[in-house]
Motif scaffolding. Structure first.
Motif: not given
Lengths: 115, 114
Positions: A33, A35, A45, A48, A50, A59, A90, A97, B43-44, B97-100, B102
């Motif tokens: 991903y 960010y 985001l 990404y 997979q 987005d 990041l 995923a 990074g986090p 769900t997938s990270y898109d 989140v």
């Protein structure tokens, strides 16, 4: 040690130039991903992926491009079409995923400044 | 419109006391929540998560509480230590769900004073 490497840490570019940010992971994770973090905002985001050779827009994908030719690499190109490119970027990966089963692992980020 | 809100941009706490970081969300479909911690120039890192089937999850000094009816969760750190000084991000998603999907909050910067 396994992890995610982002390079460079700081990057300066002139307006109108494309720039590519590197992201490499040796965690054998399927998903990767990108960010963007701006002051006072959450992580947003950009793109990404997979699996290898596949990626989807997030987005805020406008003005960015990516490739996923290898499992371990997911470079991000910030093009001249991105209107506000100055930000902290990041890269992250996850085993799968799905957020429920697989927390994100982040790199240390690249701070891009465009003048 | 932010779907995940952390209304306190910063928080200062004395070492040894409790730190309480709050997070509110607006989407009733969210039922899985994560907390990430970020040090400067790093990074986090994942800290703790909770799903809606629970109202509490503990991991050492860190406890997350979920109040679904209020659409509110909080992270408690007891006792707080100087090494806990960092930015804490709350994140929310629909389960599995997938990270898109989140959504991250803007973060709260915690300072633990020795």
């Amino acid at each position: 040690d396994g992890g995610i490497t982002q390079s460079p840490k700081y990057l300066f570019r002139k307006e109108g130039q494309n720039v590519t940010l590197s992201c490499e992971q040796n965690l054998n994770h399927d998903a990767m991903y990108w960010y963007r973090q701006d002051p006072g905002q959450g992580l947003r985001l950009i793109y990404y992926s997979q699996i290898v050779n596949d990626f989807q827009k997030g987005d805020i994908a406008e003005g960015y491009s990516v490739s996923r030719e290898k499992k371990e690499s997911f470079p991000l190109t910030v093009t001249s079409a991105q209107k506000n490119p100055t930000a902290f970027y990041l890269c992250a990966s996850s085993m799968t995923a799905e957020s429920y089963n697989s927390p994100l692992h982040f790199g240390n980020g690249t701070r891009l400044t465009v003048t | 419109d932010q779907q995940v809100k952390q209304n306190s941009p910063s928080l200062s706490v004395q070492e040894g006391r409790i730190s309480i970081l709050n997070c509110d969300y607006t989407n009733s479909m969210f039922d899985y929540f994560l907390w990430y911690k970020k040090y400067p120039a790093e990074g986090p890192t994942f800290l703790i998560s909770i799903s809606s089937i629970k109202d509490k999850n503990e991991d050492g000094r860190f406890t997350v509480f979920l109040n679904k009816s209020a659409k509110h969760l909080s992270l408690h750190i007891v006792p707080s230590q100087p090494g806990d000084s960092a930015v804490y991000f709350c994140a929310a998603s629909a389960s599995e769900t997938s990270y898109d999907k989140v959504i991250f909050g803007p973060g709260t910067s915690l300072s633990v004073i020795p």
